[in-house]
Design a protein around this motif. Structure first.
Motif, PDB file in Angstrom:
ATOM      1  N   GLN A 130       0.813  -1.205   0.000  1.00 56.54           N
ATOM      2  CA  GLN A 130       0.000   0.000   0.000  1.00 56.54           C
ATOM      3  C   GLN A 130       0.858   1.271   0.000  1.00 56.54           C
ATOM      4  O   GLN A 130       0.472   2.288  -0.574  1.00 56.54           O
ATOM      5  CB  GLN A 130      -0.937  -0.007   1.207  1.00 56.54           C
ATOM      6  CG  GLN A 130      -0.255  -0.061   2.559  1.00 56.54           C
ATOM      7  CD  GLN A 130      -1.244  -0.095   3.701  1.00 56.54           C
ATOM      8  OE1 GLN A 130      -2.359   0.431   3.587  1.00 56.54           O
ATOM      9  NE2 GLN A 130      -0.860  -0.715   4.818  1.00 56.54           N
ATOM     10  N   TYR A 131       2.018   1.190   0.621  1.00 55.08           N
ATOM     11  CA  TYR A 131       2.915   2.345   0.630  1.00 55.08           C
ATOM     12  C   TYR A 131       3.713   2.439  -0.670  1.00 55.08           C
ATOM     13  O   TYR A 131       3.991   3.536  -1.166  1.00 55.08           O
ATOM     14  CB  TYR A 131       3.858   2.263   1.824  1.00 55.08           C
ATOM     15  CG  TYR A 131       3.136   2.246   3.150  1.00 55.08           C
ATOM     16  CD1 TYR A 131       2.521   3.406   3.644  1.00 55.08           C
ATOM     17  CD2 TYR A 131       3.029   1.082   3.902  1.00 55.08           C
ATOM     18  CE1 TYR A 131       1.844   3.392   4.859  1.00 55.08           C
ATOM     19  CE2 TYR A 131       2.351   1.060   5.114  1.00 55.08           C
ATOM     20  CZ  TYR A 131       1.762   2.217   5.584  1.00 55.08           C
ATOM     21  OH  TYR A 131       1.082   2.209   6.774  1.00 55.08           O
ATOM     22  N   LEU A 132       4.097   1.281  -1.210  1.00 48.23           N
ATOM     23  CA  LEU A 132       4.790   1.295  -2.497  1.00 48.23           C
ATOM     24  C   LEU A 132       3.876   1.752  -3.618  1.00 48.23           C
ATOM     25  O   LEU A 132       4.316   2.376  -4.584  1.00 48.23           O
ATOM     26  CB  LEU A 132       5.354  -0.097  -2.810  1.00 48.23           C
ATOM     27  CG  LEU A 132       6.451  -0.614  -1.889  1.00 48.23           C
ATOM     28  CD1 LEU A 132       6.839  -2.042  -2.265  1.00 48.23           C
ATOM     29  CD2 LEU A 132       7.673   0.291  -1.932  1.00 48.23           C
ATOM     30  N   ASP A 133       2.579   1.442  -3.484  1.00 50.91           N
ATOM     31  CA  ASP A 133       1.609   1.832  -4.503  1.00 50.91           C
ATOM     32  C   ASP A 133       1.499   3.351  -4.595  1.00 50.91           C
ATOM     33  O   ASP A 133       1.263   3.900  -5.677  1.00 50.91           O
ATOM     34  CB  ASP A 133       0.251   1.210  -4.184  1.00 50.91           C
ATOM     35  CG  ASP A 133      -0.682   1.225  -5.383  1.00 50.91           C
ATOM     36  OD1 ASP A 133      -0.291   0.702  -6.430  1.00 50.91           O
ATOM     37  OD2 ASP A 133      -1.794   1.785  -5.271  1.00 50.91           O
ATOM     38  N   ILE A 134       1.664   4.034  -3.470  1.00 50.06           N
ATOM     39  CA  ILE A 134       1.627   5.495  -3.473  1.00 50.06           C
ATOM     40  C   ILE A 134       2.774   6.053  -4.298  1.00 50.06           C
ATOM     41  O   ILE A 134       2.641   7.083  -4.985  1.00 50.06           O
ATOM     42  CB  ILE A 134       1.692   6.029  -2.015  1.00 50.06           C
ATOM     43  CG1 ILE A 134       0.451   5.561  -1.233  1.00 50.06           C
ATOM     44  CG2 ILE A 134       1.798   7.546  -1.991  1.00 50.06           C
ATOM     45  CD1 ILE A 134       0.490   5.933   0.229  1.00 50.06           C
ATOM     46  N   LEU A 135       3.923   5.359  -4.241  1.00 49.88           N
ATOM     47  CA  LEU A 135       5.095   5.784  -5.001  1.00 49.88           C
ATOM     48  C   LEU A 135       5.061   5.313  -6.451  1.00 49.88           C
ATOM     49  O   LEU A 135       5.997   5.572  -7.215  1.00 49.88           O
ATOM     50  CB  LEU A 135       6.368   5.256  -4.330  1.00 49.88           C
ATOM     51  CG  LEU A 135       6.602   5.691  -2.878  1.00 49.88           C
ATOM     52  CD1 LEU A 135       7.823   4.989  -2.307  1.00 49.88           C
ATOM     53  CD2 LEU A 135       6.757   7.203  -2.792  1.00 49.88           C
ATOM     54  N   GLY A 136       4.006   4.606  -6.810  1.00 46.16           N
ATOM     55  CA  GLY A 136       3.883   4.108  -8.177  1.00 46.16           C
ATOM     56  C   GLY A 136       4.642   2.822  -8.432  1.00 46.16           C
ATOM     57  O   GLY A 136       4.908   2.490  -9.593  1.00 46.16           O
ATOM     58  N   ILE A 137       5.005   2.114  -7.371  1.00 50.62           N
ATOM     59  CA  ILE A 137       5.750   0.857  -7.492  1.00 50.62           C
ATOM     60  C   ILE A 137       4.807  -0.303  -7.210  1.00 50.62           C
ATOM     61  O   ILE A 137       4.258  -0.411  -6.103  1.00 50.62           O
ATOM     62  CB  ILE A 137       6.936   0.818  -6.513  1.00 50.62           C
ATOM     63  CG1 ILE A 137       7.870   1.997  -6.764  1.00 50.62           C
ATOM     64  CG2 ILE A 137       7.690  -0.502  -6.647  1.00 50.62           C
ATOM     65  CD1 ILE A 137       8.991   2.105  -5.765  1.00 50.62           C
ATOM     66  N   ARG A 138       4.622  -1.151  -8.167  1.00 53.90           N
ATOM     67  CA  ARG A 138       3.781  -2.338  -7.991  1.00 53.90           C
ATOM     68  C   ARG A 138       4.660  -3.583  -8.012  1.00 53.90           C
ATOM     69  O   ARG A 138       5.515  -3.728  -8.898  1.00 53.90           O
ATOM     70  CB  ARG A 138       2.725  -2.425  -9.092  1.00 53.90           C
ATOM     71  CG  ARG A 138       1.651  -1.347  -9.021  1.00 53.90           C
ATOM     72  CD  ARG A 138       0.506  -1.684  -9.935  1.00 53.90           C
ATOM     73  NE  ARG A 138      -0.101  -2.953  -9.565  1.00 53.90           N
ATOM     74  CZ  ARG A 138      -1.041  -3.580 -10.289  1.00 53.90           C
ATOM     75  NH1 ARG A 138      -1.448  -3.046 -11.431  1.00 53.90           N
ATOM     76  NH2 ARG A 138      -1.536  -4.717  -9.883  1.00 53.90           N
TER      77      ARG A 138
END
Length: 278
Positions: A130-138
């Motif tokens: 969920q935190y990586l998703d904010i940075l655009g990392i999936r």
């Protein structure tokens, strides 16, 4: 004077003929015959059908993903596995035994459980995802997630191969190098690395081979999207579920041949490194 190689080496214990016979029988029954059956079953489908099966764009995409992800994961494990082994051997700290025991956890953990845990952790609504998703990392359901899973299951191979070699290196060797004016970088690259390199390459080869055949942990986190996140072992399982046994063995045969030559190449490098620094 060249030393002659003898087929039968001297031993204080008798029974070479019997033990060698059992060894060959065991290897033949458990390894050679099953592998030969893959090729025998493949030969029955004919060259045109075989070529059409193994060069299908979907199959080729799975080859690239499987070998590429396995190589990258093994390379990452070679770097960080060396670092972890160094810390476990050279330093004493609180919780060292716990950390040492955690290294073997991927060996004991069922691969399906590992896949579910990693997917839950790195999904868009997971603790980390969920935190990586904010940075655009999936990570989950992408090739990056496959590399994470393969890195997870391959780490123990590198650590356990390098660790005993590092433990066998006398600290006096490093002290002697320092006393002669060598800095830490020179001591590490010119003394430590040549000694550890054969074991490191072996760990890399084992991690790479393990990653190539991994199925359980990858099938959950990959998402299994054809042409994008579909690995070759999953494609083989799909063929088997469709009762296309010859198609499955054809893909497996290609994987087997490519894996053999890649591991042979790694072993040749290991042999060359061992002789060069002997």
């Amino acid at each position: 004077m060249r030393r002659k190689w003898k087929f039968k080496q001297y031993s204080v214990l008798p029974g070479f003929g019997l033990t060698f016979g059992f060894t060959m029988m065991y290897v033949t029954l458990l390894i050679l015959i099953p592998l030969l059956m893959i090729f025998f079953n493949t030969f029955e489908m004919g060259w045109e059908r075989f070529w059409a099966t193994v060069t299908d764009p979907r199959v080729v995409a799975s080859y690239k993903l499987s070998f590429g992800a396995a190589f990258v994961a093994a390379f990452i494990n070679a770097i960080f596995g060396m670092l972890i082994a160094w810390v476990l051997v050279r330093y004493d700290f609180a919780g060292k035994r716990i950390l040492d025991g955690l290294i073997d956890l991927p060996f004991a953990l069922p691969t399906a459980v590992a896949g579910i845990a990693l997917t839950t952790l790195y999904a868009s609504n997971g603790w980390v995802g969920q935190y990586l998703d904010i940075l655009g990392i999936r990570i989950a359901f992408t090739p990056l997630g496959i590399m994470v899973a393969l890195t997870f299951i391959g780490l123990p191979f590198v650590v356990r191969m390098v660790q005993p070699v590092l433990a066998s290196i006398e600290k006096e060797l490093e002290e002697a190098s320092a006393s002669l004016g060598a800095n830490r970088y020179y001591t590490f690259t010119k003394i430590i690395v040549p000694i550890v390199l054969p074991a490191l390459l072996t760990g890399f080869a084992l991690a790479f081979a393990r990653a190539l055949g991994e199925y359980g942990s990858v099938v959950f986190i990959s998402g299994n999207m054809p042409m994008r996140t579909e690995i070759t072992p999953l494609l083989i399982m799909t063929k088997l579920e469709q009762f296309d046994y010859q198609g499955a063995t054809a893909i497996a045969a290609v994987m087997l041949v490519i894996s053999f030559f890649m591991l042979l190449f790694i072993n040749l490098i290991q042999w060359w490194s061992g002789r060069r620094h002997a």
